[in-house]
Structures are given as structure tokens and as C-alpha cells.
Design an enzyme around this catalytic site. Structure first.
Site, PDB file in Angstrom:
ATOM      1  N   GLN A 221      -6.372  -7.131  -4.471  1.00 21.43           N
ATOM      2  CA  GLN A 221      -6.320  -5.757  -4.944  1.00 21.43           C
ATOM      3  C   GLN A 221      -5.956  -5.694  -6.425  1.00 21.43           C
ATOM      4  O   GLN A 221      -5.952  -4.627  -7.014  1.00 21.43           O
ATOM      5  CB  GLN A 221      -5.274  -4.963  -4.145  1.00 21.43           C
ATOM      6  CG  GLN A 221      -5.582  -4.861  -2.661  1.00 21.43           C
ATOM      7  CD  GLN A 221      -4.476  -4.210  -1.854  1.00 21.43           C
ATOM      8  OE1 GLN A 221      -4.134  -4.712  -0.788  1.00 21.43           O
ATOM      9  NE2 GLN A 221      -3.922  -3.102  -2.310  1.00 21.43           N
ATOM     10  N   CYS A 369       1.470   2.551   0.869  1.00 24.44           N
ATOM     11  CA  CYS A 369       2.762   3.131   0.570  1.00 24.44           C
ATOM     12  C   CYS A 369       3.141   2.747  -0.844  1.00 24.44           C
ATOM     13  O   CYS A 369       2.830   1.673  -1.307  1.00 24.44           O
ATOM     14  CB  CYS A 369       3.744   2.550   1.580  1.00 24.44           C
ATOM     15  SG  CYS A 369       5.452   2.580   1.125  1.00 24.44           S
ATOM     16  N   GLU A 738      -1.987   7.615   0.175  1.00 26.62           N
ATOM     17  CA  GLU A 738      -0.978   7.153   1.123  1.00 26.62           C
ATOM     18  C   GLU A 738      -0.113   8.250   1.709  1.00 26.62           C
ATOM     19  O   GLU A 738       0.686   7.996   2.615  1.00 26.62           O
ATOM     20  CB  GLU A 738      -0.096   6.117   0.416  1.00 26.62           C
ATOM     21  CG  GLU A 738      -0.907   4.897   0.011  1.00 26.62           C
ATOM     22  CD  GLU A 738      -0.320   4.127  -1.152  1.00 26.62           C
ATOM     23  OE1 GLU A 738       0.397   4.733  -1.950  1.00 26.62           O
ATOM     24  OE2 GLU A 738      -0.589   2.926  -1.245  1.00 26.62           O
TER      25      GLU A 738
END
Lengths: 793, 291
Positions: A221, A369, A738
Site C-alpha cells: 500500500q 482504521c 474507514e
């Protein structure tokens, strides 16, 4: 005439996702789809036990299997100073075990062979002799005075404690509690969970001895952070490292860390001088890679009888596994846990946190998150519910009276965050109306008389999304900002690159929409590329809902730089001075004569064919964006449930989500994000957790034990929106990816607790599996901790 | 997830399949739907020398009701064939109720009824249903066919009574004495999860009177539990609140659950009792409506 922004796919257009064209045709290019000439395959042998000293490793039988090219052990890694690597939290992690194994699933050896079947056969032929050590599977065991020391490899690590940390105002909080009319307490456990992206982790390392260049295709990522990490770990020059993150099948925080498999494949390619592919199987992913949560949360709230919250105390005990490998900003040992209670006007708060090593897989990644915000908001909303119940004040009213009001922004929270915008009460009211709260108490009472248990749960929260700013936020010292690079070609088509990395968020679609909004170039004329460190500009990657707040802002800012240059070209073409020019979407015109104008495409052509004197040719630029603050979306999630009192099975009758994420770039994608997040929230509340038996065996190593909800169980969601633009973001957007995962779980749990409130039960820890709910109803007692694991069988 | 090396044969007839089984002397595995076997191969829990794929044998994908009322299910009948079967919906309520609860829709398109029974997973749905229905399995070996009663077929967890060189070619559900009534309930944490507890009920009813009662349980013991003896309290009786309660209590006592992450043994026993009661009450209510 200005262009119609929706028609050109600008802000607010629910444009179909560009990337889906290839995904639904099976034309995506994931790491495992890449085949390089002469490529070998790697398989990892993992430890079957949780804590043991390695007495010997015999690899001779593995070498004898035809097609085996290399067998690597910790000893061989150590000879090259690669047996250990740094984590993202300034700890070290074993690449291949040398001294001990410290969790079940730890990497012990690796085989590189002509095909993955041979590699697997050879792994089975490796004989490892273990001397078993006592196993620690929770913080209570870790802190016992006679606990075995897990990290005996480290100097200055006499116990299993990793850190003690605190934030907030202790004295002020003590005073608030001294003055309180009532003190409400709660203790919770947020179980260990795993992001479990559809695609597991993997890499193809390709070292070219002739050029000295290392190319690594990998599931990451954050390709630029990985490049820096590889340069440091493997001691290779950074300009000779190219990290390519191709299409990713989800990430959810799982693909932020550096994993041993990546490092081993790199060494294997250097040694064999051939490309080496490593593709982790699903069990390997579940048992060894970054988990989320696993925190015990306890705390109390100081209350005035009229309902005013005076102060909050929180203490967290976190279980980090065998290596402290949380992916988080380095200043904050337990992530942004102190974002708890940010939407409430609370004068004083104090948080203490303690972290422990255990014989479990390392991680503590930000699973969908913004760094422990999920745990923070879960604690917040369970605490708020308990306090409202203890005071006998309606749960909605209690929240409303304690909200930070619309006219109080900017607002400094008790823990020091600066929230800047929101309409909290409005969001809640929309939610209450949609769920049918007005007559609910009568309905609940009536239903109870007929043996039916109904409950409504509320969760309201604002959360900090979009780290940095760089003053406060860095990962292993690398400051958290992002950049974008835009090239407008001569015919007005464009190429945009950012340092973010989409894993399903739809950047190829939405970044083009921002360009369309800023420049009037139709979104379909903008191609977006990410993930290749040789071509993409620097960026910190995509996680913690930071892409739109940071990289998205950079896209707007680079577009504005392009527009500024195009304005000079337009003045030249229109033969007027720059000051006499106005902009409307897609076009500059002469202020005194709106008919006289040039399009952005005209300017692009002129940039390469008719440049005014003194101006550089071309129309391209880049922008680095360091956000002045985090963005603060707000959400109200409300769930209505019915429990079958005979079985403990609970059904979601209705789920309402009211999200305020500021300006929505692509409403369809935002809604998809919210629905995905709510699904994960429901999962966490109802079934999705990993536990360990007393020997440290992972219960949750496959999808029969680790349950992800399917379309069958997942309830329907009703979505509503409120728009309060972010005051500092160039297009007024806030993070959203999120919110629902973060705020959703408490809504479901609060709903079940509301339905059984009359039994005296204050808390059932997640997962709210039917047997736990049934037992709570029967006994009237709280259910704490993880479900017991298999006994025998 | 790479299985160990194995051979593969794809016989075109039952005789050929049986000959192959005989030839490999217990080192071969039959591949029908593969919904349990393939994961076990990939996890290397199973490492047979030879896979005998019976999917290319014609004439095994069927289910039918014979004129005598018995139901015959061929070795390649998929779960979804039963789930969407009008014949089953009309004639066999236990199978009809269980069919849409087996695993998940993806597994049901491929997995087979007979394969599932042979797999004898203690948490499997079909073995429980077949025991409740007093079914039989037709096994074909080198010397011909024999029938094995379900109560003797499942010999333990993941163990069946087939000889190594026998292929289960058909399942038979005998004709009911009177009218077939029944039901199936399963508690699972998620679709596709193994059952926390499952209850299969089959009643043959002559008028309001129960002529035969079969009940079997899955997920609540080391193997599929035959609770027919406990259910015998119903035989000769009608369905009343008292008889239902007595049966539910007796069947719950026959369960042998363990405490695990799906629940305590008490909870599972309670679920068995609740489900037996719910199924029987449902039957009583529909009988009343029909009358």
C-alpha cells in the site's frame, strides 16, 4: 459557456469506476499474474509451535528433491546480516528464525524451486527440532512475574512489557472525578482481528546483476516507504531499487508493513540471479501478517447529574504479539487512541497505555482504521452508552447535550486535537428520524410483553483522518505528506501520477474527477497511474483514509499550478493581459467579452506549439501537499436489532448510516466505501475474530474458523448524507474510507445491549455470537474476553 | 495451497471406477463434488496416490421418486438439484428443509448428496438427515451391489462402512408409512460455517398419529448422532405440547456436545431441545391448518 461539471465527470459525478473495466474482465494485473522469464518459486516453512528454541534445522532432504534451487535458513540470512529487520515501530522482527520461534506461523526456512509444488514438497522435507518453551497468549500472562522472556534477543528488555505511555491532563482529570456526581465505568476487550484482503501478500524480486538494479513487484500500500526500507535493510542504493505495486486485491492496512517473505525473496533473487516469486497462501496471511486490534480497554467517566460529562479516564492494555510491528506515526505508541471522545465537549481527559509482547503474530496494523481509532471510538461509544444508562438519560439526548456544538469550531479536544467542522446534532437527528426512534421505547416495551427483544444502538463519532501534518506525523522518520504530478499533453489529454496507491478505493476514477473539477478536462481524458516508484512521485501511500485528504489535495494543487500557467498562455492567445482574464470550468475568457475565450485544450496545444516569449514550453508540474490539519468526518450509525431469546441469535432489522465526509468527489464510490465499512463493522460485532488456545495455536488460521460475513448474513444499509466542507482541504473533502468500520461496531453492540438492558447486563464483549448473548440473557451477567477455544475434538 | 503429487483417472463407467478402486487398494480417493476433498488435498490433510474422478460417468446425476414412494438419489446428484427440486418439495420435507441450509450456494452447485454422506463429517447435514430418514446407501464393489443401512453406514467421524473397493452409487430413502412430515434446523455462526447444532426430524404420520419417528443430530458429538431411540417416545402418539416437550427433552439428552468456540455444551444441548420443539410444533401447526 462553462462546461457542465457532472457531464465531464467532475466533483459530485457518480462516475463508473474506470478500473472495473479490467477487473470484471479478468484483465487486472496482480502480482501473481506477473510471469517473468526464468522465474523461480518460493515457499516458506512456518513454525508449527508458538514458542520454542530451535535446536537444529536439517535441510539436506530438501536439497535432494529435483528442481530445488535454494534452501534458506536463519543462519544463512544471519551470515548476510538479514536475519532481523526493523519494524515500522522501531522494533526488530526476525526474517527467518535463528534462535527461537516466537509465534505459531513464524518463518523458519524458505525453499526456492522450479515450481511451487516442488517448493512445498521440499518444505515438508525440512526437519526442525524444537525445544518447547512456555507460551504466553495474553497480556496477563505476559506481565506475570515468572513469565518467560519472549524477547531475549534484545538488550535492555528485561520483561515482556514494550511501553508505558500516557497523554492528556492527569491533574485536571483527577479534579473532574473529584467533583463528579456520578462515575460510570466500563471494561471492554476488542478482539484480535485480521484485515484479510482477498489477495494475500506476495512479491516477485528480480535482481539484475548486470545493471545492479533490483525490481520488486509486491503487494504494498506504500511503495515509496518500502523502497526506503529496502534500501536500509538490504543496503542497496535507493536509485537502484524499483518497487512496483500493481493491481492490489484489497489491503485494509494488511499491506503496509514489510514482511519477511518480501525480504527473503529479494535475497533469493540476488543469490540465484533469477526472478523469485513468493505468493503467500491464505493461512499464511492469516497467521503471520499484520493483525488489527487485540486491546483491552478500560475506563471511567466523571458525570454531573444533569448529564454533563466532566472528564474521562482511559487505560489500554495492548497485545502486540512477538514483535512490536504496529504501522503507526512514531510519536504515538498506541496510535491515535487519544482521538476518543473528540466529538464531545469534555473538559479533561487522561489516557494511559501499556503494550506487551506475547507469543502471537506481530502486527497492530491500522485495519481499515486511522491508527487505533477503531478501538478508540468503540470504547467511546460503549462508554457513552453505559454512562447514559447509569444516569437514566436517553442515549440520544445524552449524546446531543454533550456534543461539540456547530458554533464551537475550531475546537481543541481534551487530548489536544483540533477539530474544525461538523454538524453533529443534525446528523444524529437525521439518523433518529430514519430509524424510527421517536416511538421506539413504546414499541420496545410492547414487544417485550410478547417475548420479543428489540433494541436500538447508536454510535456517533468524529475521527481524525488524513495524517500528517508532517510536524506531528511521520513513519520511521519519514514525514507524512504526499505529492501529485500532472502532465497535460498537447491535445489536452493528461497523465496524472500520485504517491498514493489504490487497493480498491478507485483512485483512477476519483483523481481524474478532481482534475476535471479544477481544469475542465473531462475525467475520461485523464489517465491515472500509481504504484511504480520509478515513475510515481513520492508519497506515503494509501491507508488511514489519507488519500483524499492528502494525495487528493495534492492533485487539486497541481491542477491549480497547471491552470496558473495555462492562464498565461491564454492571455497570450487572447492578446490581453492576464489580469483581464476570467476562468470558468474548462475555459478562459476576456472579462469584457465572455464570447472571446480559449479552452484549456487550446492552451495545452499552445504550450507545445505557440508559447509566449519568456515562458517555458510544456504544460506539466508537480505539487507536494503537507496538510495543515487532519480532516474530521462525522458519522451517526444507528442499528435496530431483534434478539431471539431462546437462541441468542440477533437480526439487524434496520441499519442507518448518516455520514458527513465533507464534499463527496464521487458519491457512488463514497457509498460503496460506507457499505463495505459497515459490513466489516457488522463482522467485527458478530463473528470476525482470531483467538489462540493455551498452547498458542491460532484459532482463525483459515476461513472455516475465521469468519468473514457473506452477502447472506450482511444486513441492508440505509445511507444518508450531510455535507460540512473541510475548511482547509482545497476541495472541502474529508476522509471516508474507514468511518463505518470505525464507528459501526459500537452501533451493533449498543443495539444488542439496549435490547437486553432489562436483564442488568452491561456488557458482552465482541464477537456477539448467539451463545454469548443467550448466556448473558440467562444469567444476567456480563460476558468478557474471548470465547473459549476448542476442548479436545 | 499446493497439494502433494497425485494421479488422476476419469473412468467412464461405474465398473471401471470400481476396478480402479480395487487396483489402488485403498490409496485412491473418489472425486465427486470435491467440496471437502479438494480443500483437504490443498491443505495436504489428504494425500492419496490416485484421484478417481467419477464426474464423467453418465447416469449418476439423478433423483426420483419411485412408484412405491421411495426416493433414489444418484451419486452425482448435486445439493442444488435437491434444493430446487419440485419432487423433493412435494414429497420429502426433511430433505427439502435441509437442502438450502447445506454449506453455501457456491458449494451447493457442485457438492453432491452422496459424497457428503460418505464424507461422514460429524457436522455434516446429509448424514444426519439420512439417519433420521432411515435411509440406505447402495454400494457397488467388484462382486456387485449391496445396501447398507444408514445407521450402520457412518462408523465414526469421517469414517464410513464402504470397503476400499466399493463406490457409493445411490442413496435410498424408504417410502413413508402414511405421510412424510419433517424438518431440519441448523444454527450456524455464518452461512457455510460448520453447524453449532443441527437437528433433522422425520415423522411418518398416519392421520394424526406418529407411525415412525426419526431424529438425528449434527455438530453435537464426535460423530453424527442417531437420536431415533430418544425420538421413539413419539411413536403411537399425536403431537401435543406434552409429547413435543418429552421428545425434545429426550433428544437433548442424547446429544453429546463439547464446549468450544461455538458455545458451551449446555448451550448446544439447549439449542437441540429448542430446535426439536420448534420443528415438531411447526409440524403440529401445519397439520392443524391442513385439517
Amino acid at each position: 459557456m462553462a462546461l457542465d461539471e457532472i457531464k465531464i465527470g467532475g466533483l459530485g459525478a457518480s462516475r463508473r469506476r474506470v478500473e472495473d473495466n479490467r477487473f470484471i474482465r479478468g484483465k487486472g494485473q496482480y502480482v501473481d499474474d506477473i510471469v517473468l522469464p526464468g522465474m523461480l518459486h518460493m515457499e516458506i516453512l512456518r513454525s508449527p509451535v508458538a514458542h520454542a528454541r530451535i535446536k537444529s534445522i536439517d535441510v539436506s532432504a530438501a536439497w535432494e528433491i529435483p528442481g530445488v534451487r535454494l534452501v534458506l535458513t536463519g543462519e544463512m540470512m544471519a551470515a548476510r546480516n538479514l536475519a532481523w529487520m526493523p519494524t515500522l515501530s522501531y522494533d526488530t522482527q526476525a526474517v527467518l528464525a535463528t534462535d527461537k520461534v516466537r509465534f505459531q506461523g513464524q518463518e523458519v526456512a524458505a525453499v526456492i524451486a522450479d515450481d511451487p509444488y516442488i517448493a512445498k514438497d521440499a518444505c515438508q522435507a525440512i526437519v526442525v527440532e524444537y525445544e518447547m518453551l512456555p507460551v504466553i497468549v495474553n497480556p496477563d500472562q505476559a506481565k506475570a512475574s515468572d513469565a518467560p522472556l519472549i524477547r531475549d534477543d534484545k538488550e535492555n528488555q528485561p520483561t515482556n512489557k514494550i511501553f508505558d505511555w500516557e497523554i492528556g491532563d492527569k491533574a485536571g482529570t483527577d479534579k473532574a472525578f473529584a467533583e463528579a456526581d456520578k462515575i460510570s465505568k466500563i471494561e471492554l476487550h476488542y478482539p484480535r482481528s485480521h484485515p484479510s484482503p482477498l489477495e494475500s501478500c506476495g512479491s516477485i524480486a528480480d535482481f539484475n546483476r548486470a545493471t545492479g538494479k533490483l525490481t520488486v513487484y509486491m503487494t504494498t500500500q506504500a511503495p515509496h516507504i518500502i523502497r526506503a526500507a529496502v534500501a536500509m535493510v538490504a543496503e542497496l542504493p535507493e536509485h537502484m531499487i524499483r518497487i512496483v505495486s500493481p493491481d492490489l486485491g484489497g489491503g485494509f492496512g494488511n499491506k503496509v508493513p514489510v514482511y519477511p517473505g518480501y525480504v527473503i525473496s529479494i535475497l533469493a533473487s540476488i543469490l540465484t540471479e533469477r526472478p523469485v516469486k513468493w505468493i503467500e497462501d491464505k493461512s499464511g496471511n492469516l497467521i503471520s501478517t499484520g493483525f488489527g486490534r487485540d486491546v483491552y480497554l478500560e475506563g471511567e467517566m466523571a458525570l454531573r447529574k444533569d448529564g454533563k460529562i466532566l472528564g474521562v479516564r482511559m487505560h489500554t492494555i495492548s497485545d502486540h504479539g512477538a514483535f512490536y510491528a504496529d504501522a503507526q506515526p512514531s510519536k504515538f505508541k498506541i496510535g491515535l487512541m487519544h482521538s476518543a471522545f473528540a466529538c464531545y465537549d469534555i473538559p479533561a481527559a487522561h489516557l494511559t497505555a501499556t503494550g506487551y509482547y506475547t507469543n502471537k503474530a506481530p502486527g497492530g496494523v491500522a485495519y481499515r482504521c486511522s491508527f487505533r481509532v477503531t478501538e478508540a471510538m468503540f470504547f467511546q461509544e460503549r462508554m457513552v452508552q453505559a454512562a447514559a444508562d447509569d444516569l437514566g438519560i436517553d442515549q440520544a439526548e445524552f449524546r446531543r447535550m454533550n456534543f461539540v456544538k456547530d458554533d464551537m469550531f475550531p475546537y481543541r479536544t481534551a487530548f489536544g486535537f483540533l477539530t474544525d467542522s461538523g454538524q453533529y446534532a443534525k446528523c444524529l437527528d437525521i439518523g433518529l428520524e430514519a430509524i424510527g426512534y421517536k416511538n421506539f421505547k413504546a414499541e420496545q416495551e410492547e414487544a417485550r410483553k410478547r417475548g420479543r427483544l428489540l433494541g436500538i444502538g447508536i454510535s456517533t463519532m468524529t475521527e481524525p483522518l488524513g495524517a500528517g501534518n508532517s510536524r506531528e506525523y511521520d513513519i520511521i522518520g519519514i514525514k507524512m505528506f504526499d505529492s501529485a504530478e500532472l502532465r497535460v499533453h498537447m491535445t489536452g489529454k493528461a497523465l496524472l501520477r500520485t504517491g498514493a496507491k489504490s487497493q480498491g478505493q478507485g483512485h483512477e476514477t476519483t483523481w481524474a474527477q478532481i482534475v476535471a473539477h479544477e481544469l475542465g478536462i473531462p475525467a475520461e481524458d485523464v489517465v491515472v497511474e500509481e504504484g511504480d516508484t520509478d515513475t510515481a512521485p513520492f508519497g506515503m501511500g494509501t491507508y488511514a483514509s489519507r488519500s483524499t485528504p492528502v494525495a487528493g489535495a495534492a492533485v487539486a494543487m497541481v491542477s491549480r499550478k497547471i491552470r496558473a500557467k495555462a492562464r498565461k498562455i491564454a492571455a497570450h492567445l487572447l492578446e490581453v493581459s492576464e489580469e483581464d482574464i476570467e476562468w470558468e470550468l474548462g475555459r478562459f475568457y476576456v472579462r469584457s467579452n465572455q464570447e472571446r475565450g480559449v479552452t484549456i485544450q487550446d492552451c495545452a496545444m499552445a504550450a507545445y506549439s505557440n508559447v509566449p516569449d519568456g515562458l517555458e514550453p510544456g504544460l506539466e508540474n508537480n505539487a507536494y501537499y503537507d496538510p495543515p490539519n487532519l480532516t474530521w468526518p462525522f458519522a451517526a450509525y444507528l442499528a435496530k436489532v431483534e434478539i431471539d431469546p431462546e437462541t441468542g441469535v440477533w437480526d439487524v432489522l434496520k441499519m442507518v448510516a448518516v455520514d458527513d465526509c465533507g464534499v463527496r468527489i464521487n458519491p457512488m464510490i463514497v457509498e460503496g466505501q460506507i457499505m463495505g465499512g459497515l459490513t466489516e463493522a457488522y463482522a467485527m460485532a458478530s463473528m470476525q475474530y482470531i483467538t489462540f488456545d493455551e498452547e498458542g495455536n491460532c484459532i482463525g488460521s483459515n476461513f472455516m474458523d475465521y469468519l468473514l460475513p457473506t452477502a447472506w448474513e450482511t444486513p441492508g444499509f440505509e445511507l444518508h448524507e450531510v455535507v460540512t466542507p473541510c475548511p482547509h482541504h482545497p476541495i472541502g473533502a474529508k476522509g471516508i474510507g474507514e468511518c463505518a468500520t470505525v464507528g459501526g461496531p459500537a452501533a451493533f453492540v449498543n443495539a444488542v445491549m439496549n435490547a437486553i438492558h432489562h436483564t442488568g447486563v452491561r456488557n458482552v464483549d465482541m464477537p456477539l455470537m448467539p451463545n454469548r448473548v443467550y448466556e448473558a440473557i440467562q444469567t444476567g451477567k456480563d460476558i468478557s474476553g474471548m470465547p473459549p477455544v476448542r476442548s479436545g475434538n | 495451497m499446493y497439494p502433494s503429487r497425485f494421479g488422476y483417472e476419469s473412468p467412464k463407467s461405474v465398473a471401471e471406477a470400481v476396478a480402479l478402486l480395487d487396483q489402488f487398494g485403498g490409496e485412491a480417493k473418489v472425486l465427486a463434488g470435491g467440496q471437502s476433498l479438494v480443500p483437504m488435498l490443498k491443505l495436504r490433510f489428504a494425500a492419496p496416490e490416485m484421484l478417481i474422478d467419477i464426474n464423467n460417468i453418465d447416469g449418476l446425476r439423478y433423483h426420483r421418486v419411485d412408484p412405491d414412494g421411495s426416493i433414489h438419489i444418484g451419486a452425482l446428484c448435486r445439493h442444488e438439484d435437491l434444493e430446487f427440486s419440485d419432487v423433493i418439495a412435494k414429497s420429502q420435507p426433511t430433505i427439502a428443509a435441509a437442502a438450502h441450509l447445506v454449506a453455501d450456494p457456491i458449494v451447493r452447485t457442485r457438492g453432491t448428496f452422496v459424497g457428503s454422506v460418505c464424507h461422514a463429517d460429524p457436522q455434516g447435514d446429509w448424514a444426519a438427515a439420512m439417519i433420521a430418514l432411515d435411509g440406505r446407501i447402495v454400494a457397488q464393489g467388484p462382486k456387485g451391489k449391496r445396501e447398507i443401512a444408514m445407521k450402520n453406514f457412518v462408523s465414526g467421524p469421517f469414517q464410513n462402512a464402504l470397503a476400499f473397493n466399493e463406490l457409493a452409487v445411490e442413496a435410498i430413502i424408504p417410502a413413508p408409512k402414511g405421510v412424510a412430515r419433517g424438518g431440519y434446523l441448523k444454527l450456524e455462526r455464518r452461512v457455510g460455517d460448520f453447524a453449532t447444532a443441527s437437528v433433522a426430524v422425520s415423522l411418518d404420520m398416519v392421520g394424526d398419529t406418529i407411525a415412525r419417528a426419526g431424529i438425528a443430530l449434527a455438530g453435537v458429538g464426535g460423530h453424527t448422532i442417531d437420536a431415533t431411540e430418544a425420538a421413539s417416545v413419539l411413536v403411537g402418539k399425536t403431537l401435543t405440547a406434552e409429547s413435543i416437550a418429552a421428545a425434545a427433552t429426550a433428544v437433548a439428552a442424547a446429544a453429546d456436545p463439547r464446549t468450544d468456540h461455538r458455545g458451551s455444551s449446555d448451550y448446544k444441548r439447549h439449542i437441540v431441545e429448542t430446535f426439536v420443539s420448534r420443528i415438531l410444533t411447526g409440524i403440529a401447526n401445519t397439520s392443524q391448518k391442513a385439517a
